[in-house]
Design a protein around this motif. Structure first.
Motif, PDB file in Angstrom:
ATOM      1  N   UNK A 507       0.841  -1.086  -0.014  1.00  0.00           N
ATOM      2  CA  UNK A 507      -0.052  -0.048   0.096  1.00  0.00           C
ATOM      3  C   UNK A 507       0.854   1.237  -0.124  1.00  0.00           C
ATOM      4  N   UNK A 508       0.451   2.197  -0.919  1.00  0.00           N
ATOM      5  CA  UNK A 508       1.336   3.534  -0.750  1.00  0.00           C
ATOM      6  C   UNK A 508       0.371   4.610  -0.074  1.00  0.00           C
ATOM      7  N   UNK A 509       1.034   5.034   0.786  1.00  0.00           N
ATOM      8  CA  UNK A 509      -0.025   6.279   1.569  1.00  0.00           C
ATOM      9  C   UNK A 509      -0.281   7.279   0.629  1.00  0.00           C
ATOM     10  N   UNK A 510      -1.353   8.083   0.619  1.00  0.00           N
ATOM     11  CA  UNK A 510      -1.702   9.037  -0.187  1.00  0.00           C
ATOM     12  C   UNK A 510      -1.130  10.414   0.084  1.00  0.00           C
ATOM     13  N   UNK A 511       0.065  10.474   0.194  1.00  0.00           N
ATOM     14  CA  UNK A 511       0.994  11.658   0.441  1.00  0.00           C
ATOM     15  C   UNK A 511       0.948  12.468  -0.612  1.00  0.00           C
ATOM     16  N   UNK A 512       0.620  12.254  -1.882  1.00  0.00           N
ATOM     17  CA  UNK A 512       0.699  12.914  -3.103  1.00  0.00           C
ATOM     18  C   UNK A 512      -0.430  13.748  -3.266  1.00  0.00           C
ATOM     19  N   UNK A 513      -1.667  13.693  -2.545  1.00  0.00           N
ATOM     20  CA  UNK A 513      -2.933  14.653  -2.995  1.00  0.00           C
ATOM     21  C   UNK A 513      -2.515  16.123  -2.277  1.00  0.00           C
ATOM     22  N   UNK A 514      -3.748  16.875  -2.735  1.00  0.00           N
ATOM     23  CA  UNK A 514      -3.321  18.419  -2.519  1.00  0.00           C
ATOM     24  C   UNK A 514      -4.018  18.408  -1.063  1.00  0.00           C
ATOM     25  N   UNK A 515      -3.531  17.821   0.006  1.00  0.00           N
ATOM     26  CA  UNK A 515      -3.892  18.073   1.364  1.00  0.00           C
ATOM     27  C   UNK A 515      -3.915  19.540   1.625  1.00  0.00           C
ATOM     28  N   UNK A 516      -4.546  20.200   2.587  1.00  0.00           N
ATOM     29  CA  UNK A 516      -4.371  21.266   3.058  1.00  0.00           C
ATOM     30  C   UNK A 516      -2.918  21.877   3.586  1.00  0.00           C
ATOM     31  N   UNK A 517      -2.269  22.789   3.591  1.00  0.00           N
ATOM     32  CA  UNK A 517      -1.227  23.219   4.065  1.00  0.00           C
ATOM     33  C   UNK A 517      -1.014  24.740   4.021  1.00  0.00           C
ATOM     34  N   UNK A 518      -0.299  25.252   5.069  1.00  0.00           N
ATOM     35  CA  UNK A 518      -0.056  26.499   4.959  1.00  0.00           C
ATOM     36  C   UNK A 518       1.327  27.028   4.364  1.00  0.00           C
ATOM     37  N   UNK A 519       1.101  27.598   3.279  1.00  0.00           N
ATOM     38  CA  UNK A 519       2.246  27.930   2.177  1.00  0.00           C
ATOM     39  C   UNK A 519       2.717  29.246   2.188  1.00  0.00           C
TER      40      UNK A 519
END
Length: 530
Positions: A507-519
């Motif tokens: 399983x590949x964790x879905x780290x690549x999606x556009x999760x919210x962050x303060x940029x």
């Protein structure tokens, strides 16, 4: 008050270490609290732990199971390998919960209310665990105790995102016992441990809709579209996500009627991606997260959602893709380890709050128009909750068949080793009946105020450290906990009643999606989803 006569010399050494380092750990906690990074984007928080653990002599593997902000740290004592004991830090904050550490409502300086903030708070959860493990390490060095400490960095707990992935990739193999700590979530269990009733399952799935070929919508038999702008008539991805939301909302009560407590929540990270009014919206996503007390209930809900997504895609001229974010198991209790942990809690006593903390609480009361009180905290804050008392309170509000509620991905540890779930009281305002529930921002503000939050994580560290030392020095405890684990699983890992990880090994964790962050952008700092 600590009952030192019931504590071994090694346990007293651990407590002495915590007393001497309390101020330093308090500053460490504020470092993590000030980072306030949301799920899958905890870059500075994770690196801080990695650097600190390496400085303490741990061997640290970063990016475990393909998750950039996850890690595994390992240290073996001078007495040899011995039992392998595990714990973890969490450090993700929650979008939309930015709050300054002050007795009035305001976002952190330089942010908006939409930025992330620590709610539970995971900043204190992680420091409490870290301090407890480092105190046990100190006792192991001083008393030449055998044993191996394994400390995990678990990102994205608000998605229940990392522990199921670590479990699927085999990172919990070989652990002899684990300790899970959480700030108290239930007023009937402020300072104590789970007994029979444990956490429910949490499944989350992300549905993506794409309108890849809008030009083929309602084309003539020969395939020709009269005018390029006619492609804007394709329903497209916005219609898809709106229809998915509304159709699933209307079916929600039909998915699991009258079967105990459960909740289904939605999050729309992307909707549209059309920058001109004559182009069909091309891309959208909606995430569904379910908490349910039975695995078959989870399966039933996502069978409906998958079917809805397929029909919605057909109606809106889109393709659809479904990807799991997480799938957790149900919690497995362990009475032997819970009993020992609570016994150690009795030995070190409940947390105690200072006049400074109470003054802060009274000021917060004034901010929400509640008359100040002599004791502004709830009564259970400084008393222990015996396991049978907490269990009776849970059973009184649940149907007889339901043994799991709420959700947390710590449950993954419980299927690989005897695991205890420890709760320690966090500062919580007493509210008059007519005032209703205390606003969440007050709890968040106290989470960043040392006088208010330090007693919680420090007490957790004490309980964790003396329990770790007992596991290292009393083979009877570990033997009893292991025997119970094997009985409950029908033979241990792989046994007849054992439940394997629900995610595949690759399983590949879905780290690549556009999760919210303060940029940071040329326009300054901003919230990426707005």
């Amino acid at each position: 008050m600590t009952n030192s006569t019931e504590l071994s010399q090694a346990q007293q050494s651990a407590l002495g270490f915590l007393a001497a380092t309390r101020d330093a750990f308090s500053r460490d906690h504020m470092t993590i609290w000030d980072f306030h990074e949301p799920s899958w984007r905890e870059y500075r928080s994770s690196q801080w732990y990695v650097d600190r653990l390496r400085a303490e002599g741990f061997e640290v593997e970063q990016g475990t199971a393909g998750m950039p902000t996850a890690f595994r740290a390992t240290w073996t004592g001078p007495g040899g390998a011995g039992p392998v004991l595990a714990g973890y830090a969490e450090y993700d904050a929650v979008p939309g919960q930015s709050q300054i550490a002050a007795p009035y409502r305001a976002p952190r300086p330089g942010t908006s209310h939409h930025a992330a903030g620590h709610t539970d708070p995971h900043s204190a959860l992680g420091i409490g665990q870290l301090a407890g493990f480092l105190a046990a390490k100190h006792a192991m060095e001083r008393h030449n105790l055998p044993g191996t400490l394994v400390f995990f960095g678990e990102p994205a707990e608000k998605f229940c995102g990392s522990k199921p992935v670590h479990a699927a990739h085999g990172f919990y193999a070989g652990i002899d016992a684990a300790i899970s700590f959480h700030p108290h979530s239930f007023e009937t269990l402020t300072n104590g441990v789970f007994w029979d009733t444990t956490s429910a399952a949490y499944w989350s799935r992300l549905y993506t809709f794409e309108c890849r070929n809008p030009e083929t919508w309602q084309a003539r038999p020969d395939g020709v579209v009269p005018h390029p702008h006619a492609t804007a008539r394709a329903p497209g991805a916005i219609d898809a996500v709106c229809m998915m939301y509304t159709s699933s909302k209307m079916l929600k009560e039909s998915m699991l009627p009258h079967r105990g407590s459960w909740s289904l929540n939605e999050f729309i990270p992307v909707a549209g991606q059309a920058a001109a009014d004559n182009i069909a919206p091309g891309y959208s996503q909606i995430q569904y997260s379910l908490r349910a007390p039975k695995l078959d209930m989870c399966e039933a809900v996502f069978e409906v959602l998958d079917r809805n997504a397929a029909h919605v895609a057909a109606m809106t001229h889109c393709t659809t893709e479904a990807r799991w974010v997480t799938k957790t198991r149900l919690g497995l209790p362990n009475h032997a380890l819970a009993r020992a942990t609570f016994r150690n809690f009795e030995r070190v006593g409940p947390p105690v709050w200072s006049d400074e903390a109470r003054d802060f609480a009274r000021q917060a009361h004034q901010s929400i128009n509640v008359a100040p009180m002599d004791d502004p905290f709830i009564p259970n804050l400084s008393r222990l909750t015996p396991p049978d008392e907490a269990e009776a309170a849970f059973r009184s509000q649940l149907p007889e068949w339901q043994m799991h509620f709420a959700a947390d991905d710590y449950v993954e540890y419980t299927w690989h080793a005897p695991t205890v779930r420890l709760y320690v009281a966090r500062p919580t305002l007493r509210m008059p009946p007519e005032a209703g529930r205390c606003p969440e921002w007050v709890r968040h503000a106290m989470g960043g105020t040392p006088a208010c939050i330090d007693p919680m994580w420090h007490k957790a560290a004490e309980v964790i450290s003396v329990t770790l030392v007992e596991l290292l020095t009393d083979p009877t405890l570990l033997r009893d906990a292991r025997a119970e684990f094997e009985q409950r699983t029908g033979g241990g890992v792989g046994g007849a009643q054992w439940v394997a990880p629900l995610l595949p090994q690759d399983f590949e964790a879905p780290v690549d999606y556009r999760w919210p962050e303060w940029v940071e952008t040329p326009r300054g700092h901003e919230w990426s989803v707005l």
